[in-house]
Design an enzyme around this catalytic site. Structure first.
Site, PDB file in Angstrom:
ATOM      1  N   HIS A  38       0.706  -1.191  -0.045  1.00  0.00           N
ATOM      2  CA  HIS A  38      -0.176  -0.097  -0.114  1.00  0.00           C
ATOM      3  C   HIS A  38       0.765   1.288   0.078  1.00  0.00           C
ATOM      4  O   HIS A  38       2.134   1.420   0.403  1.00  0.00           O
ATOM      5  CB  HIS A  38      -0.872  -0.107   1.089  1.00  0.00           C
ATOM      6  CG  HIS A  38      -0.176   0.185   2.468  1.00  0.00           C
ATOM      7  ND1 HIS A  38       0.248  -1.016   3.128  1.00  0.00           N
ATOM      8  CD2 HIS A  38       0.230   1.331   3.275  1.00  0.00           C
ATOM      9  CE1 HIS A  38       0.985  -0.488   4.059  1.00  0.00           C
ATOM     10  NE2 HIS A  38       1.098   0.507   4.396  1.00  0.00           N
ATOM     11  N   HIS A 122       5.202   6.992  -1.915  1.00  0.00           N
ATOM     12  CA  HIS A 122       5.847   5.796  -2.360  1.00  0.00           C
ATOM     13  C   HIS A 122       5.291   4.598  -1.936  1.00  0.00           C
ATOM     14  O   HIS A 122       4.391   4.677  -0.807  1.00  0.00           O
ATOM     15  CB  HIS A 122       7.307   5.984  -2.123  1.00  0.00           C
ATOM     16  CG  HIS A 122       7.499   6.008  -0.266  1.00  0.00           C
ATOM     17  ND1 HIS A 122       7.165   7.014   0.518  1.00  0.00           N
ATOM     18  CD2 HIS A 122       7.633   4.986   0.535  1.00  0.00           C
ATOM     19  CE1 HIS A 122       7.204   6.787   1.752  1.00  0.00           C
ATOM     20  NE2 HIS A 122       7.478   5.220   1.872  1.00  0.00           N
TER      21      HIS A 122
END
Length: 179
Positions: A38, A122
């Site tokens: 995630h 990120h």
């Protein structure tokens, strides 16, 4: 409860991410399990149920100003540096995702959470426990630096609970808010 705010990785991109993970063989690295991949927008640490409700309310406000948008996943990078690799990540290319990340961060600062100075949206793919041959690890990461993974639609943000177990973390959605 230990919690964080995240965007789920599109399931169709998991094989491409696990391929990237398989190409980094140097050192002792704890790779993120495919089901746990995630984008963390904000780590909140321990919060109460009452604080979770405030977080959800603020997230709904932030998310109401966004429509679903596409992000490009590209570039393999590290924190803090190639000479001292602790985290390996895949970056994104999207002004909207950066803006969403900044707004989530500033909204959470209003609730007393520490505001980040630098935000780099990120996808964490691994945490380095021991680098092994640092030059070889750096070469492997640099060889993947310009990799293009694909694109995905961001259509929701989730407040997630993280339970740490001996087998690794278990993530559960507390609330998912659509854009």
């Amino acid at each position: 409860m230990r919690s964080f705010i995240a965007v789920e990785l599109d399931r169709s991109l998991i094989p491409k991410v696990t391929d990237i993970q398989s190409r980094i063989t140097e050192g002792k690295i704890k790779f993120v399990e495919p089901d746990n991949l995630h984008f963390t927008l904000k780590f909140l640490s321990e919060i109460t149920e009452q604080k979770a409700q405030s977080v959800i309310s603020h997230l709904k406000e932030v998310c109401s100003s966004f429509s679903p948008f596409t992000i490009q996943l590209k570039k393999v990078g590290v924190f803090p540096s190639l000479n001292n690799v602790r985290v390996i990540w895949i970056g994104t290319e999207s002004d909207e995702f950066y803006t969403l990340s900044k707004l989530v961060d500033s909204s959470m600062a209003k609730l007393g959470f520490r505001q980040e100075k630098d935000i780099t949206p990120h996808l964490t793919v691994g945490r380095v426990k021991a680098p092994g041959n640092k030059a070889r690890l750096r070469d492997q990461i640099e060889s993947l630096a310009d990799t293009e993974i694909g694109e995905m639609m961001v259509s929701s943000v989730a407040l997630k609970k993280s339970e740490l177990t001996k087998k690794g973390p278990i993530y559960t959605n507390i609330e998912e808010i659509t854009l």
